[in-house]
Design an enzyme around this catalytic site. Sequence first.
Site, PDB file in Angstrom:
ATOM      1  N   ASP A   1       0.782  -1.249   0.000  1.00  0.00           N
ATOM      2  CA  ASP A   1       0.000   0.000   0.000  1.00  0.00           C
ATOM      3  C   ASP A   1       0.813   1.298   0.000  1.00  0.00           C
ATOM      4  OD1 ASP A   1      -1.962  -1.903   0.216  1.00  0.00           O
ATOM      5  OD2 ASP A   1      -2.762  -1.227   2.132  1.00  0.00           O
TER       6      ASP A   1
ATOM      7  N   GLU B   1      -4.637  -0.789  -1.344  1.00  0.00           N
ATOM      8  CA  GLU B   1      -5.927  -0.871  -0.658  1.00  0.00           C
ATOM      9  C   GLU B   1      -6.931  -0.017  -1.415  1.00  0.00           C
ATOM     10  OE1 GLU B   1      -5.958   0.126   3.520  1.00  0.00           O
ATOM     11  OE2 GLU B   1      -8.147   0.089   3.619  1.00  0.00           O
TER      12      GLU B   1
ATOM     13  N   LYS C   1      -6.610  -4.956  -2.996  1.00  0.00           N
ATOM     14  CA  LYS C   1      -7.243  -5.591  -1.827  1.00  0.00           C
ATOM     15  C   LYS C   1      -8.268  -4.651  -1.196  1.00  0.00           C
ATOM     16  CE  LYS C   1      -3.448  -4.342   1.386  1.00  0.00           C
ATOM     17  NZ  LYS C   1      -4.211  -3.521   2.347  1.00  0.00           N
TER      18      LYS C   1
ATOM     19  N   VAL D   1       3.223   0.326   4.228  1.00  0.00           N
ATOM     20  CA  VAL D   1       2.501   1.079   5.259  1.00  0.00           C
ATOM     21  C   VAL D   1       1.093   0.527   5.436  1.00  0.00           C
ATOM     22  CG1 VAL D   1       3.845   3.145   4.789  1.00  0.00           C
ATOM     23  CG2 VAL D   1       1.692   2.829   3.579  1.00  0.00           C
ATOM     24  N   THR D   2       0.531   0.747   6.654  1.00  0.00           N
ATOM     25  CA  THR D   2       1.238   1.201   7.837  1.00  0.00           C
ATOM     26  C   THR D   2       1.601  -0.009   8.689  1.00  0.00           C
ATOM     27  OG1 THR D   2      -0.818   1.506   9.147  1.00  0.00           O
ATOM     28  CG2 THR D   2      -0.022   3.407   7.904  1.00  0.00           C
TER      29      THR D   2
ATOM     30  N   CYS E   1      -1.953  -2.403   7.928  1.00  0.00           N
ATOM     31  CA  CYS E   1      -1.936  -3.338   6.800  1.00  0.00           C
ATOM     32  C   CYS E   1      -0.717  -4.255   6.801  1.00  0.00           C
ATOM     33  CB  CYS E   1      -2.061  -2.572   5.488  1.00  0.00           C
ATOM     34  SG  CYS E   1      -3.695  -1.815   5.320  1.00  0.00           S
TER      35      CYS E   1
ATOM     36  N   GLN F   1       8.319 -13.474  21.467  1.00  0.00           N
ATOM     37  CA  GLN F   1       8.019 -14.893  21.711  1.00  0.00           C
ATOM     38  C   GLN F   1       8.693 -15.802  20.679  1.00  0.00           C
ATOM     39  OE1 GLN F   1       3.943 -15.789  23.155  1.00  0.00           O
ATOM     40  NE2 GLN F   1       3.457 -13.704  22.458  1.00  0.00           N
TER      41      GLN F   1
HETATM   42  N1  TIU Z   1      -2.541   0.396   4.293  1.00  0.00           N
HETATM   43  C1  TIU Z   1      -3.015   0.683   5.510  1.00  0.00           C
HETATM   44  O1  TIU Z   1      -2.363   0.491   6.514  1.00  0.00           O
HETATM   45  N2  TIU Z   1      -4.270   1.269   5.549  1.00  0.00           N
HETATM   46  C2  TIU Z   1      -4.701   2.074   6.564  1.00  0.00           C
HETATM   47  O2  TIU Z   1      -5.847   2.503   6.583  1.00  0.00           O
HETATM   48  N3  TIU Z   1      -3.775   2.391   7.501  1.00  0.00           N
HETATM   49  C3  TIU Z   1      -3.920   3.251   8.556  1.00  0.00           C
HETATM   50  O3  TIU Z   1      -3.006   3.321   9.367  1.00  0.00           O
HETATM   51  N4  TIU Z   1      -5.002   3.992   8.655  1.00  0.00           N
END
Ligand code: TIU
Length: 226
Positions: A28, A76, A133, A161-162, A166, A206
Amino acid sequence: MQAKTLLVPAEPYAFELKPAECALLIIDMQRDFLEPGGFGEMLGNDVSQLRRTIEPNRRLLAAWRAAGLLAMHTREGHRPDLSDLPPSKKIRGRSATTIGDVGPMGRILVRGEPGHDIIPELYPAPGEPVIDKPGKGAFHATDLHSILQHRGITQLVVTGVTTEVCVNTTVREANDRGYDCLVPEDCVGSYFPEFQEMGLKMIKAQGGIFGWVTGSPSVIAAIGDA
Ligand code: TIU
């Protein structure tokens, strides 16, 4: 003949990278999440926390391509008619502007819109699969697992990210499907520094409950020997 294995220094212990079975999965790195003026910044987030991952990802992707290994990308987003957008996701956050509405770079998180696309610095090369996705995890409602299985992939280097959203969701989904995941910490980013730290700790705790954590220079050094 035994497949070649490269030892990457990592936590909680060295990762045995098998180049023929390992894909780079960049999560993403989209304009709406990373660019000033995009959806992420519109929600009040500090995009500089994500933008510091661009250069390390660019270097890793260049080395990965030079070694002739499989690189993949995710985005996304949703269909223009929003038929794959859960009503719960549409209204979550109670924001005046939500997914599907017109934002600073076109309709927010809608496929085909400028803000939905991957940033130019990390743009997919011809032949590199792009997974669209609808969820946070890259395996949910996508053909990612099939594509990986058809290519004999058993390991993933996951970046993007993030970190706590995701990336973590995808690493957990991959772990439950039998993949070993290695996460280079300089190539993943969160809008929140405390979530960056904890998101990485949760992966490697762990004994590597979800996977391994390293730095991208260690991965680049290893695949340079591929
Ligand atoms: N790609 C992803 O992490 N989508 C998000 O909406 N991340 C947020 O941190 N909001």
